[in-house]
Design a protein around this motif. Structure first.
Motif, PDB file in Angstrom:
ATOM      1  N   UNK A  93       0.843  -1.195   0.000  1.00 30.16           N
ATOM      2  CA  UNK A  93       0.000   0.000   0.000  1.00 30.16           C
ATOM      3  C   UNK A  93       0.880   1.249   0.000  1.00 30.16           C
ATOM      4  N   UNK A  94       1.918   1.187   0.836  1.00 30.69           N
ATOM      5  CA  UNK A  94       2.838   2.320   0.951  1.00 30.69           C
ATOM      6  C   UNK A  94       3.510   2.600  -0.396  1.00 30.69           C
ATOM      7  N   UNK A  95       3.963   1.512  -1.038  1.00 33.90           N
ATOM      8  CA  UNK A  95       4.658   1.656  -2.315  1.00 33.90           C
ATOM      9  C   UNK A  95       3.705   2.286  -3.344  1.00 33.90           C
ATOM     10  N   UNK A  96       2.458   1.806  -3.315  1.00 35.08           N
ATOM     11  CA  UNK A  96       1.483   2.316  -4.277  1.00 35.08           C
ATOM     12  C   UNK A  96       1.250   3.825  -4.075  1.00 35.08           C
ATOM     13  N   UNK A  97       1.140   4.217  -2.805  1.00 34.75           N
ATOM     14  CA  UNK A  97       0.914   5.651  -2.512  1.00 34.75           C
ATOM     15  C   UNK A  97       2.109   6.487  -2.967  1.00 34.75           C
ATOM     16  N   UNK A  98       3.325   5.959  -2.739  1.00 37.09           N
ATOM     17  CA  UNK A  98       4.525   6.705  -3.151  1.00 37.09           C
ATOM     18  C   UNK A  98       4.547   6.862  -4.672  1.00 37.09           C
ATOM     19  N   UNK A  99       4.213   5.768  -5.389  1.00 35.12           N
ATOM     20  CA  UNK A  99       4.236   5.845  -6.861  1.00 35.12           C
ATOM     21  C   UNK A  99       3.193   6.846  -7.361  1.00 35.12           C
ATOM     22  N   UNK A 100       1.973   6.761  -6.805  1.00 38.53           N
ATOM     23  CA  UNK A 100       0.895   7.652  -7.262  1.00 38.53           C
ATOM     24  C   UNK A 100       1.258   9.108  -6.985  1.00 38.53           C
ATOM     25  N   UNK A 101       1.794   9.398  -5.774  1.00 40.85           N
ATOM     26  CA  UNK A 101       2.085  10.805  -5.481  1.00 40.85           C
ATOM     27  C   UNK A 101       3.265  11.305  -6.303  1.00 40.85           C
ATOM     28  N   UNK A 102       4.236  10.424  -6.628  1.00 41.03           N
ATOM     29  CA  UNK A 102       5.339  10.854  -7.489  1.00 41.03           C
ATOM     30  C   UNK A 102       4.816  11.166  -8.886  1.00 41.03           C
ATOM     31  N   UNK A 103       3.935  10.279  -9.414  1.00 38.21           N
ATOM     32  CA  UNK A 103       3.366  10.538 -10.742  1.00 38.21           C
ATOM     33  C   UNK A 103       2.583  11.847 -10.747  1.00 38.21           C
ATOM     34  N   UNK A 104       1.859  12.091  -9.657  1.00 38.47           N
ATOM     35  CA  UNK A 104       1.060  13.314  -9.555  1.00 38.47           C
ATOM     36  C   UNK A 104       1.968  14.547  -9.605  1.00 38.47           C
ATOM     37  N   UNK A 105       3.068  14.508  -8.834  1.00 36.04           N
ATOM     38  CA  UNK A 105       3.998  15.638  -8.811  1.00 36.04           C
ATOM     39  C   UNK A 105       4.620  15.838 -10.189  1.00 36.04           C
ATOM     40  N   UNK A 106       5.014  14.702 -10.849  1.00 42.08           N
ATOM     41  CA  UNK A 106       5.624  14.814 -12.180  1.00 42.08           C
ATOM     42  C   UNK A 106       4.634  15.409 -13.182  1.00 42.08           C
ATOM     43  N   UNK A 107       3.350  14.965 -13.076  1.00 39.62           N
ATOM     44  CA  UNK A 107       2.332  15.495 -13.988  1.00 39.62           C
ATOM     45  C   UNK A 107       2.198  17.009 -13.800  1.00 39.62           C
TER      46      UNK A 107
END
Ligand code: CUA
Length: 256
Positions: A6-20
């Motif tokens: 779950x933690x990994x998923x949240x980190x990936x989603x928030x990184x993608x969000x910041x990159x977007x």
């Protein structure tokens, strides 16, 4: 799902969000030329409005906003110019908005604010104070004219307003008409009054009408009845007595 997953998923989603977000900002800057807010400048607050020419295409304008006007009141630059705008005030807090651009600054005593604007096409811009700053707030207007490169003359950058002595000219000044109109043929927020009587006048929408006496009367009393092509519907309804209206129309007839 385990906590690690779950933690990994949240980190990936928030990184993608910041990159977007960064990607969209980069796109806005490069594709759509949106100006980003800049830091405060280290320029000392100034008391005098002036225009500094850095190159034929790069100008620096020091605007002083004070009760209740902007200095310089008119600035002329050629199309294609990059203009660095610095804003200061010696008295109270004012605002500065350049209609038709995304320039929107606050003038705060003791501080200089900055924005860069690039002007691509010839156009007349109205500069207004958008902060209620006292009884003369609504009088705080200035113009920034972007003219064709070919007709730009470096001597006109900050022209002096004509000093007229005619009593009707003084009346027009008192009614704030001269903030937007001129009698010397120069165009700003409104069409020039020089040679106005009988002038073939192209209106928004395409039709052309002669500026006869009835047209002048209507344009003064009901400013939004007919809008001249190339200008904005910004003229307020003036408060005039019948006598003053007559006097102004007679005066306009003399402006050949
Ligand atoms: Cu200055 Cu409103």
């Amino acid at each position: 799902m385990s906590v690690i997953h779950l933690e990994r998923r949240i980190i990936i989603i928030s990184t993608l969000f910041a990159l977007t977000l960064f990607g969209l900002a980069a796109m806005a800057i490069n594709l759509f030329h949106v100006g980003l807010p800049t830091c405060l400048t280290d320029i000392k607050p100034f008391q005098k409005g002036e225009v500094i020419t850095h190159s034929p295409n790069h100008f620096e304008v020091h605007y002083v906003s004070k009760m209740w006007k902007f200095e310089p009141e008119e600035v002329v630059v050629p199309a294609g110019a990059t203009v660095d705008i610095y804003l200061s005030t010696p008295d109270v807090t004012h605002g500065m908005i350049l209609i038709g651009t995304d320039l929107n600054l606050m003038a705060v005593p003791g501080v200089v604010n900055y924005a860069r604007v690039k002007f691509d096409k010839p156009r007349n811009y109205q500069l207004l104070c958008h902060e209620f700053c006292g009884t003369g707030h609504e009088r705080m207007a200035a113009t920034l004219r972007v003219v064709d490169q070919a007709t730009f003359d470096a001597r006109q950058i900050a022209p002096k307003p004509p000093q007229e002595t005619d009593p009707t000219y003084k009346l027009l000044e008192a009614k704030d008409c001269m903030t937007c109109h001129s009698v010397d043929g120069s165009e700003s927020i409104g069409p020039t009054l020089k040679g106005i009587l009988g002038r073939a006048t192209k209106l928004k929408g395409g039709s052309t009408v002669p500026a006869d006496e009835a047209y002048l009367r209507e344009s003064i009393l009901v400013p939004d009845a007919k809008i001249v092509d190339g200008f904005d519907d910004v003229m307020p309804k003036p408060e005039l007595t019948d006598e003053e209206l007559k006097q102004i129309i007679e005066y306009l007839k003399t402006l050949k």
